[in-house]
Design an enzyme around this catalytic site. Structure first.
Site, mmCIF file in Angstrom:
data_model
loop_
_atom_site.group_PDB
_atom_site.id
_atom_site.type_symbol
_atom_site.label_atom_id
_atom_site.label_comp_id
_atom_site.label_asym_id
_atom_site.label_seq_id
_atom_site.Cartn_x
_atom_site.Cartn_y
_atom_site.Cartn_z
ATOM 1 N N CYS A 236 -39.841 64.682 -106.447
ATOM 2 C CA CYS A 236 -39.351 64.227 -105.129
ATOM 3 C C CYS A 236 -40.129 64.954 -104.031
ATOM 4 O O CYS A 236 -39.553 65.766 -103.288
ATOM 5 C CB CYS A 236 -37.862 64.497 -104.985
ATOM 6 S SG CYS A 236 -36.836 63.828 -106.300
ATOM 7 N N PRO A 237 -41.429 64.714 -103.918
ATOM 8 C CA PRO A 237 -42.262 65.482 -102.990
ATOM 9 C C PRO A 237 -41.928 65.282 -101.517
ATOM 10 O O PRO A 237 -42.332 66.086 -100.684
ATOM 11 C CB PRO A 237 -43.681 65.005 -103.303
ATOM 12 C CG PRO A 237 -43.484 63.626 -103.859
ATOM 13 C CD PRO A 237 -42.210 63.692 -104.636
ATOM 14 N N LYS A 238 -41.186 64.228 -101.191
ATOM 15 C CA LYS A 238 -40.821 64.002 -99.785
ATOM 16 C C LYS A 238 -39.395 64.455 -99.482
ATOM 17 O O LYS A 238 -38.819 64.111 -98.458
ATOM 18 C CB LYS A 238 -41.021 62.536 -99.418
ATOM 19 C CG LYS A 238 -42.494 62.140 -99.514
ATOM 20 C CD LYS A 238 -42.813 60.817 -98.882
ATOM 21 C CE LYS A 238 -44.316 60.555 -98.933
ATOM 22 N NZ LYS A 238 -44.681 59.277 -98.313
ATOM 23 N N ASN A 239 -38.858 65.237 -100.398
ATOM 24 C CA ASN A 239 -37.511 65.775 -100.240
ATOM 25 C C ASN A 239 -37.593 67.081 -99.450
ATOM 26 O O ASN A 239 -38.034 68.105 -99.961
ATOM 27 C CB ASN A 239 -36.906 66.013 -101.635
ATOM 28 C CG ASN A 239 -35.483 66.526 -101.568
ATOM 29 O OD1 ASN A 239 -35.035 67.058 -100.558
ATOM 30 N ND2 ASN A 239 -34.761 66.381 -102.663
ATOM 31 N N ASP B 122 -50.628 61.692 -103.377
ATOM 32 C CA ASP B 122 -50.167 61.558 -101.995
ATOM 33 C C ASP B 122 -50.640 62.786 -101.225
ATOM 34 O O ASP B 122 -50.082 63.869 -101.361
ATOM 35 C CB ASP B 122 -48.637 61.451 -101.951
ATOM 36 C CG ASP B 122 -48.103 61.283 -100.532
ATOM 37 O OD1 ASP B 122 -48.930 61.205 -99.587
ATOM 38 O OD2 ASP B 122 -46.879 61.222 -100.366
#
Length: 324
Positions: free
Chosen positions: A99-102, A152
């Protein structure tokens, strides 16, 4: 094994969610989700910071990794239990990659690194400076790995974390090369361009004429690879303008020559590079050639009609300034 059947939770009374007597819209949670959160509510109500409470937060996070309260309560447990934070880094490694955008997991990781950093600073080890540096370098490597795994390289939360680490450990010296490598793969990576400017500010500020000239030349080389790269033009604008830390747009002969070169290659002025046209308008403004600048802005209204109101505003500002 369900929570009610676990030995560690025997006799513990969960706290169900209270939606009131007349709930407007009841969310239909799964039974497992409902049970886990009922135990979590009860733990919070008891202010319990135990090993079982810590394990429970992992289950809550597993059901919803964006649950800020679960991450916060987990930190309180870790602090009270004096837990091994190196192990906690391993726990977050899964989440930061899945969940890198968490934002919550990045903030949690930042907290861990800060705690480890403070512990090393207060230690008596003769090589603590080396250990501190290695901690920071390892975290920079982690961020690079997260970007690579997810393909990303424009994740705001990840870049924010990287800047935090580079600042805390004063590890800016290799960041410009890191950016170079990323731009080699994607010349239009706006995040990388932004990070380069931040790196320059943290290594050579205030900007010297030599650094400014070097950065302008470097940017022009990249613009020759892709003249319509908005990120590169914006980066160029970070060094050219009217503010105290910049020089006028018409003061650099290489810039003026390049802008003219780009515009000359357009088969029709109406389809020429928007960014080069704006740069030429700025060059005319800097040289006091108001009429020529206004002509460029009129052309920009045709090339870039979605911003026609902005170009009108630029012309109004220029006319007012010229009248004064």
């Amino acid at each position: 094994l369900p929570y009610p059947d676990r030995k560690a939770w025997k006799g513990f009374e969960p706290l169900p969610q209270n939606d009131g007597p007349l709930p407007l819209a009841v969310i239909k949670y799964s039974n497992e989700f409902d049970v886990v959160h009922s135990y979590f509510r009860a733990i919070q109500a008891e202010n319990e910071f135990s090993q079982r409470a810590l394990a429970l937060t992992a289950d809550v996070i597993d059901h919803n990794s964006a649950n800020y309260t679960a991450w916060y309560y987990r930190r309180r447990c870790l602090k009270e239990l004096d837990s091994d934070l190196e192990e906690e880094l391993e726990f977050t490694d899964k989440w930061v990659k899945e969940c890198p955008k968490n934002y919550q997991v990045w903030y949690h990781r930042r907290w861990i690194i800060t705690e480890l950093h403070e512990k090393l600073k207060q230690g008596a080890d003769e090589d603590k400076a080396d250990k501190i540096r290695k901690l920071g370098e390892k975290e920079l490597e982690e961020h690079a790995e997260v970007m690579k795994v997810n393909e990303d390289f424009k994740n705001y939360n990840g870049w924010s974390h990287r800047q935090f680490i580079a600042s805390m450990f004063n590890l800016w010296e290799n960041e410009t090369q890191f950016v170079e490598d990323l731009l080699h793969d994607d010349i239009c990576n706006n995040s990388a361009w932004n990070h380069r400017y931040t790196s320059i500010k943290n290594t050579t500020w205030p900007i010297t004429p030599e650094v400014r000239r070097s950065e302008i030349a470097w940017t022009l080389r990249h613009l020759r690879r892709c003249a319509n790269n908005e990120s590169a033009w914006n980066y160029l604008g970070a060094y050219l303008g009217s503010s105290p830390d910049k020089v006028p747009w018409d003061s650099d002969d290489e810039v003026v020559s390049f802008v003219k070169e780009v515009l000359s290659k357009a088969s029709d002025p109406g389809v020429s590079c928007r960014f080069a046209n704006e740069a030429m308008a700025r060059i005319h403004e800097a040289g006091g050639r108001t009429e020529e600048a206004l002509e460029q802005y009129e052309l920009l209204k045709q090339i870039d009609p979605i911003r026609s109101s902005y170009w009108d505003w630029r012309m109004d500002v220029l006319k007012v300034g010229d009248a004064l």
